[in-house]
Design a protein around this motif. Structure first.
Motif, mmCIF file in Angstrom:
data_model
loop_
_atom_site.group_PDB
_atom_site.id
_atom_site.type_symbol
_atom_site.label_atom_id
_atom_site.label_comp_id
_atom_site.label_asym_id
_atom_site.label_seq_id
_atom_site.Cartn_x
_atom_site.Cartn_y
_atom_site.Cartn_z
ATOM 1 N N CYS A 333 22.704 63.641 4.475
ATOM 2 C CA CYS A 333 22.263 64.043 2.844
ATOM 3 C C CYS A 333 23.185 65.220 2.312
ATOM 4 O O CYS A 333 23.312 66.074 2.966
ATOM 5 C CB CYS A 333 20.727 64.562 2.709
ATOM 6 S SG CYS A 333 19.487 63.220 3.372
ATOM 7 N N ALA A 338 17.850 64.865 -1.695
ATOM 8 C CA ALA A 338 18.371 63.911 -0.963
ATOM 9 C C ALA A 338 17.654 64.004 0.137
ATOM 10 O O ALA A 338 16.880 63.101 1.091
ATOM 11 C CB ALA A 338 19.589 63.687 -0.720
ATOM 12 N N MET A 339 17.434 65.105 1.081
ATOM 13 C CA MET A 339 16.788 65.418 2.271
ATOM 14 C C MET A 339 15.176 65.357 1.932
ATOM 15 O O MET A 339 14.599 64.746 2.954
ATOM 16 C CB MET A 339 16.912 66.958 2.752
ATOM 17 C CG MET A 339 18.581 67.066 3.453
ATOM 18 S SD MET A 339 18.890 68.702 4.242
ATOM 19 C CE MET A 339 19.394 69.600 2.643
ATOM 20 N N ALA A 342 14.713 61.507 2.111
ATOM 21 C CA ALA A 342 14.910 60.857 3.311
ATOM 22 C C ALA A 342 13.622 61.257 4.138
ATOM 23 O O ALA A 342 13.237 60.238 4.896
ATOM 24 C CB ALA A 342 16.156 61.326 3.750
#
Length: 397
Positions: A333, A338-339, A342
């Motif tokens: 990421c 994005a983290m 995820a």
């Protein structure tokens, strides 16, 4: 036939193996002690702790001495050199090396080279876990400010001077080795990677009992890990909890700062401190999170998670030295959103999590072993011994 002698200078006793760096040294030294007569000299920032584990060194087949590090006020020293001053270690090394010079000297980090007499540099290997100037540059770019950038410049000059002075330099990752070679044209810089087989492979699907659990395994005495822990608390967890309010997070490892311990007032947060072994904590997590924004070398925490078949969410920094692994071995990421995405996907979708666990176990088959890493280091030591010029030892300090 007597074993060739090696003096091994490091910035902590490798035991207890409570951080990636200590673990790496402990694994290598235990294997190398069968073929080399090794004396470990540790310049320690925690000498009381290290003194209590001298027996672990003996059990691993090496002799060890611990000397306290000091913090001098002398200007012009790079931060790493400043943190690893030790008059007692310098005196011991001067006397020890004059009386009975070893066949080779191994130095864990350029910042310890100043403790050695110059006459011994001709048989000295520097092993860089990280290129420290690059870490400081990353930290400055992440908001560290002009003071950190100034430290990076000073550290860069110090590193390069030490690399040129030593007989040999080695790195832990291909990327760091390429960087060092650029400053040492014509000189080889071997790569001695970390192994991952100290933890046996875990069964795929073991995370089902830990659905909803995030874990960050780290030595919280290391600034990049402290920065990552702060990022988890301040930015990642609020986003995860907005979508998965029952998710929990565990911070596992030694030296957690007081503000991190205080975060455990929220029942969804746990802070363990040092644990005897990390396997059960890794296996209990459905996501191993490693949101490093700066750092160097191979992250043992990522190797351990892959070896146990865990779903890993990390950054490009967390995957340094692991670009040879199959694509998708970990979820990479580039930013906080994005983290968060995820983590939520892996927490909430057992199918996605099981697929990522299978990718991790596949990646583990491509990881080096500690035996292979020890063989590489032994070859470097033997080459250093063969190339050493004994006339340099009589040339003064």
């Amino acid at each position: 036939m007597p074993r060739p002698s090696v003096l091994y200078l490091t910035h902590h006793l490798p035991w207890p193996a409570c951080s990636g760096g200590r673990l790496r040294e402990a694994q290598l030294l235990r294997r190398l002690s069968a073929d080399f007569d090794i004396e470990v000299v540790a310049v320690s920032k925690d000498p009381h702790l290290d003194h209590t584990h001298l027996g672990d060194a003996e059990a691993s087949g090496v002799r060890a001495r611990v000397f306290p590090a000091s913090l001098p006020t002398a200007p012009g020293l790079s931060p790493h050199v400043r943190r690893h001053q030790s008059q007692s270690a310098r005196h011991y090394l001067s006397v020890r090396l004059a009386a009975n010079p070893p066949a080779a000297v191994h130095v864990e980090g350029h910042y310890l080279l100043h403790l050695l007499p110059r006459r011994i540099h001709s048989r000295t290997l520097i092993v860089e876990h990280n290129v420290e100037s690059r870490l400081l540059e990353q930290q400055a770019a992440s908001g560290g400010g002009t003071a950190v950038l100034a430290d990076a410049c000073l550290t860069r000059r110090t590193e390069q001077a030490c690399w040129r002075a030593a007989a040999a330099v080695a790195a832990v990752t291909d990327d760091d080795a390429a960087h060092i070679r650029a400053h040492l044209p014509g000189r080889p810089v071997p790569v001695i990677p970390g192994g991952a087989d100290h933890l046996h492979a875990g069964p795929s699907g073991a995370a089902s009992a830990g659905a909803g659990r995030i874990a960050f395994v780290a030595n919280f005495g290391y600034p990049p890990n402290v920065d990552a822990a702060q990022l988890i608390l301040d930015e990642i967890l609020p986003g995860v909890w907005a979508r998965c309010p029952e998710a929990t997070v565990s911070f596992i490892g030694p030296y957690p700062p007081s503000w991190l311990r205080a975060a455990a007032a929220d029942t969804r947060v746990s802070v363990t401190g040092l644990v005897p072994q990390v396997t059960s904590y890794v296996d209990a997590a459905s996501v191993i999170l490693c949101p490093l924004r700066f750092g160097g070398g191979v992250k043992i925490k990522v190797l351990e998670a892959l070896a146990r078949g865990r779903a890993v969410v990390t950054t490009p920094v967390g995957l340094q030295g692991l670009r040879h692994l199959p694509e998708g071995s970990a979820v990479e990421c580039l930013d906080v959103p994005a983290m968060i995405d995820a983590c939520v996907r892996l927490l909430c979708s057992p199918g996605d999590r099981e697929l990522q666990e299978k990718r991790a176990l596949l990646a583990a088959q491509h990881l080096p072993t500690w035996d292979s890493s020890a063989s590489l280091l032994a070859a470097v030591w033997h080459r250093l011994m063969a190339d050493a010029d004994p006339t340099h030892l009589a040339a003064g300090a």
